[in-house]
Design an enzyme around this catalytic site. Structure first.
Site, PDB file in Angstrom:
ATOM      1  N   HIS A 119      46.729  35.547  39.916  1.00 59.58           N
ATOM      2  CA  HIS A 119      46.307  35.478  41.489  1.00 59.58           C
ATOM      3  C   HIS A 119      45.396  36.497  41.638  1.00 59.58           C
ATOM      4  O   HIS A 119      44.823  37.092  40.661  1.00 59.58           O
ATOM      5  CB  HIS A 119      47.283  35.839  42.473  1.00 59.58           C
ATOM      6  N   ASP A 121      44.157  39.258  44.411  1.00 57.16           N
ATOM      7  CA  ASP A 121      45.245  39.776  45.618  1.00 57.16           C
ATOM      8  C   ASP A 121      44.967  39.053  47.107  1.00 57.16           C
ATOM      9  O   ASP A 121      43.734  39.331  47.484  1.00 57.16           O
ATOM     10  CB  ASP A 121      44.940  41.418  45.692  1.00 57.16           C
ATOM     11  N   HIS A 268      44.317  38.355  37.905  1.00 57.11           N
ATOM     12  CA  HIS A 268      45.304  39.080  37.109  1.00 57.11           C
ATOM     13  C   HIS A 268      46.690  38.565  37.172  1.00 57.11           C
ATOM     14  O   HIS A 268      46.925  38.006  38.007  1.00 57.11           O
ATOM     15  CB  HIS A 268      44.953  40.564  37.467  1.00 57.11           C
ATOM     16  N   ARG A 283      49.402  51.183  44.565  1.00 53.85           N
ATOM     17  CA  ARG A 283      48.097  50.372  44.542  1.00 53.85           C
ATOM     18  C   ARG A 283      47.565  50.788  45.793  1.00 53.85           C
ATOM     19  O   ARG A 283      48.279  50.619  47.045  1.00 53.85           O
ATOM     20  CB  ARG A 283      48.663  49.007  44.464  1.00 53.85           C
TER      21      ARG A 283
HETATM   22  C1  SIN Z   1      49.507  43.430  41.200  1.00 50.74           C
HETATM   23  O1  SIN Z   1      49.317  42.227  41.259  1.00 50.74           O
HETATM   24  O2  SIN Z   1      48.810  44.049  42.000  1.00 50.74           O
HETATM   25  C2  SIN Z   1      50.370  44.118  40.299  1.00 50.74           C
HETATM   26  C3  SIN Z   1      49.663  44.260  39.012  1.00 50.74           C
HETATM   27  C4  SIN Z   1      50.272  45.242  37.992  1.00 50.74           C
HETATM   28  O3  SIN Z   1      51.451  45.485  38.271  1.00 50.74           O
HETATM   29  O4  SIN Z   1      49.869  45.174  36.847  1.00 50.74           O
END
Ligand code: SIN
Length: 292
Positions: A119, A121, A268, A283
């Site tokens: 995805h 974000d 990612h 985050r």
């Molecule tokens: C996310 O999608 O922000 C999570 C990424 C992660 O935990 O590595």
């Protein structure tokens, strides 16, 4: 069998430009296409020149990593704010009193982990995040890597005919299926509705001017202006295409590492392969512009 190779070499060729040297940070690329580790920098005390060079390193590498950082929650938020206004997640849990400090947490009792599928974000927002700054403080003994993929490379590797077909096409991104009920284990109540937005399939990056494929398996539901079956088939093809390992890097975390990725040109996927161990961090997400 490598389906991308014909007798003309790889279908995607990266042609690196002549990069100017960095003066205040060290940049070590993970692959020619995406990812770099940055050293010689304390994110809690960036000089203006380091800030400019970090920004440039992000533009050149799409995702950058900083090991051995010691950031308080305030310093983490402040680092994000240097790049723009912070984004508030429409569903995910956050630290108490800090709506912009999202929890990233999975342990033996978790039904799932964040970001397990490919995805970009919150691409379902009208103004999806420009970037995300993930600070992982606790790592499992093995696993818990994150994969990143260049959507510039994905766009560039499409055939000219496919690019012509997709140029100007709009896709619907919807958060409903992704978010409803997802954070119940954190005690998060569902909202009456979740964001839904229409974005171009190919977007132009506001800093680099490069075109990037902007559809992802997580949020993109429908291409507009074509029959449903055609939309399903083309999206299926694009999701598979975007996930080609040629466009990727894979990052192995160590405790107290920060990753900063650009959601406008990279996707990612987090690996939840470490159950029953714990992986935990926060985050901070930076608001972006309307994709064009
Ligand atoms: C996310 O999608 O922000 C999570 C990424 C992660 O935990 O590595």
């Amino acid at each position: 069998m490598n389906t991308l190779r014909g007798n003309q070499g790889p279908r995607y060729r990266h042609t690196p430009g002549e990069a100017a040297p960095y003066e205040t940070i060290r940049v070590e690329k993970l692959t020619p296409i995406i990812g770099a580790e940055i050293s010689g920098v304390d994110l809690a005390a960036l000089s203006n020149q380091q800030f400019d060079e970090v920004h440039r390193a992000l533009a050149e590498n799409l995702v950058i990593f900083f090991r051995d950082q010691r950031l308080t929650p305030r310093e983490h938020l402040d680092f994000g704010r240097r790049f723009g206004e912070l984004h508030i997640h429409p569903a995910a849990p956050h630290e108490e009193g800090e709506p912009a400090l999202m929890k990233i947490y999975a342990d033996a009792n978790s039904p799932r982990a964040n970001g397990e599928g490919w995805h970009s974000d919150v691409s379902c927002d009208e103004r999806p995040p420009m970037g995300s700054v993930l600070y992982i403080k606790q790592c499992p003994p093995h696993g818990g890597d994150t994969l990143f993929a260049s959507m510039y490379a994905a766009w560039d590797a499409l055939s000219d005919r496919m690019k012509t077909y997709l140029d100007g096409m709009i896709a619907v991104h919807d958060g409903e299926e992704v978010y409803r009920g997802t954070y119940a284990n954190f005690g998060v109540q569902d909202r009456p509705s979740y964001p839904k937005a229409e974005h171009p399939v190919a977007r132009t990056h506001p800093v680099t001017g490069r075109k990037a494929l902007y559809v992802n398996r997580g949020f993109t539901r429908r291409l507009l202006g074509v029959p449903r079956d055609e939309s399903d088939a083309v999206l299926r093809y694009l999701f598979e295409h975007a996930e080609n390992p040629l466009f990727q890097c894979r990052f192995r975390w160590t405790e107290n590492t920060v990753a900063f990725w650009d959601n406008r040109c990279a996707q990612h996927r987090a690996m939840w392969d470490y159950w029953p161990h714990t992986r935990s961090g926060n985050r901070v997400t930076i608001l972006g512009e309307r994709p064009v």
